[in-house]
Design a protein around this motif. Structure first.
Motif, PDB file in Angstrom:
ATOM      1  N   ASP A   1      43.154  27.039  98.382  1.00  0.00           N
ATOM      2  CA  ASP A   1      42.668  26.517  99.600  1.00  0.00           C
ATOM      3  C   ASP A   1      41.401  25.888  99.445  1.00  0.00           C
ATOM      4  N   LYS A   2      41.515  24.427  99.566  1.00  0.00           N
ATOM      5  CA  LYS A   2      40.216  23.711  99.424  1.00  0.00           C
ATOM      6  C   LYS A   2      38.997  23.655 100.273  1.00  0.00           C
ATOM      7  N   GLY A   3      39.508  23.999 101.535  1.00  0.00           N
ATOM      8  CA  GLY A   3      38.524  24.196 102.607  1.00  0.00           C
ATOM      9  C   GLY A   3      37.818  25.324 102.241  1.00  0.00           C
ATOM     10  N   LYS A   4      38.388  26.346 102.126  1.00  0.00           N
ATOM     11  CA  LYS A   4      37.532  27.679 101.827  1.00  0.00           C
ATOM     12  C   LYS A   4      36.745  27.601 100.280  1.00  0.00           C
ATOM     13  N   TRP A   5      37.227  26.830  99.325  1.00  0.00           N
ATOM     14  CA  TRP A   5      36.806  26.827  98.077  1.00  0.00           C
ATOM     15  C   TRP A   5      35.663  25.589  97.773  1.00  0.00           C
ATOM     16  N   GLY A   6      35.828  24.655  98.452  1.00  0.00           N
ATOM     17  CA  GLY A   6      35.183  23.189  98.134  1.00  0.00           C
ATOM     18  C   GLY A   6      33.666  23.500  98.284  1.00  0.00           C
ATOM     19  N   VAL A   7      33.379  24.366  99.114  1.00  0.00           N
ATOM     20  CA  VAL A   7      31.928  24.815  99.419  1.00  0.00           C
ATOM     21  C   VAL A   7      31.082  25.248  98.177  1.00  0.00           C
ATOM     22  N   LYS A   8      31.940  25.793  97.345  1.00  0.00           N
ATOM     23  CA  LYS A   8      31.366  26.506  96.140  1.00  0.00           C
ATOM     24  C   LYS A   8      31.233  25.684  94.949  1.00  0.00           C
ATOM     25  N   ALA A   9      31.659  24.498  95.068  1.00  0.00           N
ATOM     26  CA  ALA A   9      31.755  23.446  93.971  1.00  0.00           C
ATOM     27  C   ALA A   9      30.238  23.050  93.691  1.00  0.00           C
ATOM     28  N   CYS A  10      29.644  23.546  92.628  1.00  0.00           N
ATOM     29  CA  CYS A  10      28.310  22.971  92.469  1.00  0.00           C
ATOM     30  C   CYS A  10      28.408  21.503  91.846  1.00  0.00           C
ATOM     31  N   CYS A  11      29.530  21.223  91.111  1.00  0.00           N
ATOM     32  CA  CYS A  11      29.598  20.150  90.435  1.00  0.00           C
ATOM     33  C   CYS A  11      30.881  19.467  90.371  1.00  0.00           C
ATOM     34  N   ASP A  12      31.491  19.285  91.669  1.00  0.00           N
ATOM     35  CA  ASP A  12      32.671  18.804  91.952  1.00  0.00           C
ATOM     36  C   ASP A  12      33.930  19.627  91.512  1.00  0.00           C
ATOM     37  N   ALA A  13      35.121  19.550  92.061  1.00  0.00           N
ATOM     38  CA  ALA A  13      36.171  20.573  91.927  1.00  0.00           C
ATOM     39  C   ALA A  13      36.892  20.024  90.542  1.00  0.00           C
ATOM     40  N   VAL A  14      36.363  20.150  89.496  1.00  0.00           N
ATOM     41  CA  VAL A  14      37.144  19.579  88.362  1.00  0.00           C
ATOM     42  C   VAL A  14      37.635  20.728  87.601  1.00  0.00           C
ATOM     43  N   ASN A  15      38.501  20.265  86.713  1.00  0.00           N
ATOM     44  CA  ASN A  15      39.234  21.193  85.626  1.00  0.00           C
ATOM     45  C   ASN A  15      39.174  20.610  84.138  1.00  0.00           C
ATOM     46  N   ARG A  16      38.894  21.546  83.166  1.00  0.00           N
ATOM     47  CA  ARG A  16      38.617  20.919  81.847  1.00  0.00           C
ATOM     48  C   ARG A  16      39.915  21.045  81.116  1.00  0.00           C
ATOM     49  N   GLY A  17      40.991  21.612  81.518  1.00  0.00           N
ATOM     50  CA  GLY A  17      42.361  21.415  80.717  1.00  0.00           C
ATOM     51  C   GLY A  17      43.008  23.006  80.396  1.00  0.00           C
ATOM     52  N   VAL A  18      43.987  22.849  79.672  1.00  0.00           N
ATOM     53  CA  VAL A  18      44.822  24.139  79.476  1.00  0.00           C
ATOM     54  C   VAL A  18      44.767  24.609  78.209  1.00  0.00           C
ATOM     55  N   ALA A  19      45.316  25.777  77.760  1.00  0.00           N
ATOM     56  CA  ALA A  19      45.484  26.379  76.556  1.00  0.00           C
ATOM     57  C   ALA A  19      47.042  26.673  76.330  1.00  0.00           C
ATOM     58  N   LEU A  20      47.397  26.449  75.022  1.00  0.00           N
ATOM     59  CA  LEU A  20      48.924  26.824  74.750  1.00  0.00           C
ATOM     60  C   LEU A  20      48.947  27.871  73.885  1.00  0.00           C
ATOM     61  N   SER A  21      49.969  28.951  74.157  1.00  0.00           N
ATOM     62  CA  SER A  21      50.370  29.946  73.231  1.00  0.00           C
ATOM     63  C   SER A  21      51.875  30.333  73.338  1.00  0.00           C
ATOM     64  N   GLY A  22      52.530  30.371  72.130  1.00  0.00           N
ATOM     65  CA  GLY A  22      54.019  30.820  72.598  1.00  0.00           C
ATOM     66  C   GLY A  22      54.727  29.532  73.191  1.00  0.00           C
ATOM     67  N   ASP A  23      55.558  30.248  74.467  1.00  0.00           N
ATOM     68  CA  ASP A  23      56.117  29.091  75.110  1.00  0.00           C
ATOM     69  C   ASP A  23      55.285  28.772  76.446  1.00  0.00           C
ATOM     70  N   LYS A  24      54.291  29.158  76.432  1.00  0.00           N
ATOM     71  CA  LYS A  24      53.420  29.165  77.736  1.00  0.00           C
ATOM     72  C   LYS A  24      52.265  28.232  77.678  1.00  0.00           C
ATOM     73  N   VAL A  25      51.974  27.683  78.780  1.00  0.00           N
ATOM     74  CA  VAL A  25      50.742  26.980  79.056  1.00  0.00           C
ATOM     75  C   VAL A  25      49.861  27.698  80.044  1.00  0.00           C
ATOM     76  N   TYR A  26      48.388  27.624  79.779  1.00  0.00           N
ATOM     77  CA  TYR A  26      47.498  28.445  80.452  1.00  0.00           C
ATOM     78  C   TYR A  26      46.543  27.359  81.247  1.00  0.00           C
ATOM     79  N   VAL A  27      46.403  27.850  82.485  1.00  0.00           N
ATOM     80  CA  VAL A  27      45.356  27.077  83.425  1.00  0.00           C
ATOM     81  C   VAL A  27      44.503  28.065  84.138  1.00  0.00           C
ATOM     82  N   ALA A  28      43.243  27.563  84.304  1.00  0.00           N
ATOM     83  CA  ALA A  28      42.513  28.519  85.466  1.00  0.00           C
ATOM     84  C   ALA A  28      42.466  27.795  86.674  1.00  0.00           C
ATOM     85  N   ALA A  29      42.760  28.007  87.839  1.00  0.00           N
ATOM     86  CA  ALA A  29      42.601  27.370  89.236  1.00  0.00           C
ATOM     87  C   ALA A  29      41.205  27.490  89.554  1.00  0.00           C
ATOM     88  N   PHE A  30      40.633  26.713  90.352  1.00  0.00           N
ATOM     89  CA  PHE A  30      39.365  26.687  90.903  1.00  0.00           C
ATOM     90  C   PHE A  30      39.080  27.912  91.622  1.00  0.00           C
TER      91      PHE A  30
END
Ligand SMILES: O=C(O)c1cc(C(=O)O)c2c(n1)C(=O)C(=O)c1cc(C(=O)O)[nH]c1-2
Length: 683
Positions: free
Chosen positions: A104-133
């Motif tokens: 919900d970008k309208g709700k969360w955008g205000v909390k972006a100190c430094c842009d709504a960025v993401n630095r990537g994923v992690a892999l383990s087993g048959d899964k990929v992990y990501v953290a949403a903003f």
């Protein structure tokens, strides 16, 4: 469902085995050591001139792209803004699947100190992990992109937390931190079971209310280094783990970098002083129990927004004739550290860029500070400034040259403490206070020193640079080094460049559709080596300003020898013409400037300072937009893209004053013959 070849699970053994071969790129930093180095050498000094574009992929994003690609089983995983994941055929560049966490970008955008960025994923087993903003840690099926589980790592206590970092895998644990130390917030990391998503433990980086029982012995010890009169715990205190963590499978230890104090000014946060543990530190954690093992504090009593979250690299290097297992680190504060990762012992610290806060480090591992950098009465020139001598852009350690390649910079500020400052007390003129920032410092710029960027080839043993490449502008991209004796870096002025790893000689260059920030990755498929860099201008420096003229949609560029794909074009953002003709009352300009500083400056920069970054500069918007500013400010058409809602914060009169300031500034620039104004809104 999966029509492609069977997905081979990513295991600890496979990551270790791949580190000496390099055919895949299995963690955000390549392997557990996170060296951002690959032994692949098919592309090398002798044939680099034949390197050309194999394919490009449109991420359909407009903000900063900060994710290093991860490649397994022929699939590349790249994230874009807010935590969107793209799975791409690494050979052809065709989309395999895309997962949008629908923040919900309208709700969360205000909390972006430094842009709504993401630095990537992690892999383990048959899964990929990501953290949403918005704080959700998400596990997806790596071959189909289907949701397996998701957890709210904020546990409903949202405050001003956000997540921009990549999760890390430590054995059967997936660990994630968060951001928010510029808006109060108490830093922590949480561990979840990789298969089930079950929450296992949480480790806070700074103590809570000293009158209540501490979570653990480490918090009790830490509390002794904070002045309770500072009441930091009411609002958090900072120390967020918003970027780097590395895991050593042999020592079964997780190393985390912790963030700055909140508020920034130490004299406000902790009036009686103290080191304020564990701000600005590297902390070793047992990933099975979540227990503290040791720490080394790089910036005791942080007073300057000196985070230690910057990318950590593990290395095994000879120092004084002895092979040591170390951590290599170049945090914001401008010093390069070598730390024993078995014991936490301080080995060395030497500044890799100019610094004005400390003369050096004693044998005891403590900085020898210059008193002026803690002056609470007078303004002082701070180098590095709050964006650091090095920020999140990954550095690289080449096992061949023994050098660390640091994407370094100088962005000075003048600082002055706001001793009368109070938490969450929004005031016109207090920077960012209408969007919840907590700094307790005012900032300005100085004509005495300049901004620039530098690629520094640093020898961690001799503690000297071997070579340096100077750039006119800071905020250049992450670095990749390879067994082909090459170093690759994207730049803020929109180039992708290859250098000779030993000498820094420029060997090759390619024009991108915008400034680059993310680090590149390399991999091999069917006997061919590929080099891939995601491009998209933004982040803390890039949100309000730009260096390159061109600004394009987020794009993954992938190169190979003999590649001849057509390069994507860039968009022409805005008109590049100063706004003209909006009626205003000149007597309101002064108030308008204050309100602008409190509400708009963090994301849009000073009007007229540049022609705009990932977000528009308001002196260069269309007349209709400025005329109707009220529509945009109160839950307007850009709210769903992340623009804050200023209802109850600004009145219609306030908006008129802000309009007067913007139009007045644009007019003044035009009358002065187009001279750009100084940007006093760094960070
Ligand atoms: O204090 C924090 O929690 C926090 C979070 C973040 C972030 O999550 O991106 C940044 C910073 N601080 C920060 O100080 C900083 O310079 C910075 C730059 C960037 C970026 O992505 O360009 N993020 C952040």
């Amino acid at each position: 469902e999966n029509s492609g070849p069977k997905y081979k699970p990513v295991t600890e053994d496979r990551i270790i085995e791949n580190s000496t071969k390099g055919a895949e790129w299995l963690t955000t930093g390549m392997d557990y050591y996170e060296t951002h180095y690959s032994p692949l050498n098919k592309i090398n000094k002798s044939n680099i001139k034949d390197l050309g574009l194999a394919w490009s992929y449109d991420l359909k994003s407009s903000r900063g792209i900060e994710s290093t690609p991860v490649v397994a089983n022929g699939i590349m995983y790249v994230t874009s803004n807010w935590g969107v994941v793209h799975a791409i055929d690494a050979k052809s560049g065709e989309s395999i699947w895309k997962y949008d966490p629908e923040v919900d970008k309208g709700k969360w955008g205000v909390k972006a100190c430094c842009d709504a960025v993401n630095r990537g994923v992690a892999l383990s087993g048959d899964k990929v992990y990501v953290a949403a903003f918005d704080g959700r840690l998400i596990a997806l099926n790596a071959s189909t992109g289907k949701l397996v589980w998701e957890k709210d790592t904020f546990d409903g206590e949202e405050g001003y937390y956000t997540i921009t970092g990549a999760p890390r895998i430590a054995g059967s644990h997936v660990v994630i931190g968060n951001g928010g130390a510029d808006y109060s917030g108490r830093g922590y990391i949480t561990s979840y079971n990789v298969d089930t998503g079950e929450k296992e433990w949480r480790w806070y980086t700074v103590p809570g209310n000293p009158k209540e029982p501490f979570e653990n012995e480490a918090m009790k010890k830490a509390a002794e280094t904070w002045d309770p009169a500072g009441e930091w715990w009411k609002n958090g205190g900072g120390g967020t783990v918003w970027d780097s963590m590395v895991y050593d499978p042999e020592l079964d230890t997780l190393y985390i970098g912790t963030g700055n104090g909140s508020p920034w000014a130490a004299a406000v946060r902790s009036p009686a002083g103290g080191d304020n543990l564990y701000l600005g530190s590297i902390v070793a954690i047992d990933p099975n129990s979540g227990e503290y093992k040791w720490h080394y504090q790089e910036t005791p009593g942080d007073n300057w927004d000196y985070t230690s979250v910057q990318p950590i690299i593990m290395a095994d290097i000879k120092i004084d004739g002895k092979l040591r297992k170390v951590l290599l680190h170049a945090p914001k504060n401008g010093f390069f550290y070598v730390i024993d990762r078995e014991t936490g012992e301080f080995i060395s610290a030497k500044n890799y860029m100019d610094v004005t806060w400390a003369k050096g480090y004693g044998q005891d591992g403590r900085p020898i500070e210059f008193a002026a950098a803690r002056d609470t009465k007078n303004e002082y020139l701070q180098i590095p400034g709050p964006l650091g001598a090095h920020n999140w852009q990954p550095m690289s350690y080449s096992k061949d040259t023994g050098l660390v390649y640091i994407p370094a910079q100088q962005i000075p500020v003048t600082y002055k403490d706001q001793m009368d400052w109070r938490f969450k007390d929004p005031k016109p003129g207090v920077r960012g206070s209408f969007i919840g920032r907590d700094e307790a410092k005012t900032m300005g710029s100085s004509d005495a020193v300049s901004e620039f960027g530098e690629l520094v080839a640093w020898d961690p043993v001799s503690k000297k640079s071997r070579w340096r490449v100077r750039y006119d502008a800071p905020w250049n991209g992450g670095v990749l080094s390879t067994g082909g004796d090459l170093v690759f870096q994207g730049t803020s002025d929109g180039k992708f460049i290859a250098y000779a790893a030993e000498t820094g000689d420029k060997l090759w260059q390619f024009d991108l559709n915008g400034g680059a920030g993310a680090g590149a990755a390399t991999y091999e498929i069917d006997g061919e080596q590929y080099i891939s860099i995601p491009v998209g201008w933004g982040g803390a420096y890039g949100l309000p300003r730009r260096v390159a003229e061109q600004h394009g949609s987020g794009t993954v560029y992938t190169f190979k020898l003999g590649g001849d794909a057509v390069s994507p074009g860039s968009l022409q953002e805005g008109t590049g013409k100063l706004v003209e003709g909006v009626d205003y009352d000149p007597s309101k300009i002064e108030l308008g400037e204050k309100l602008y500083t409190s509400s708009c400056a963090t994301c849009h920069g000073a009007p007229g300072a540049t022609k705009g970054g990932a977000l528009p500069n308001l002196a260069y918007v269309d007349k209709n937009i400025l005329e109707n500013l009220g529509i945009f400010v109160f839950k307007g058409p850009f709210y769903s893209l992340g623009m804050p809602d200023f209802t109850d914060k600004l009145s219609q009169d306030d908006v008129s004053a802000i309009k007067a300031y913007i139009q007045g500034t644009a007019d003044a620039i035009r009358e002065s013959g187009g001279k750009e104004v100084k940007d006093e809104t760094v960070h």
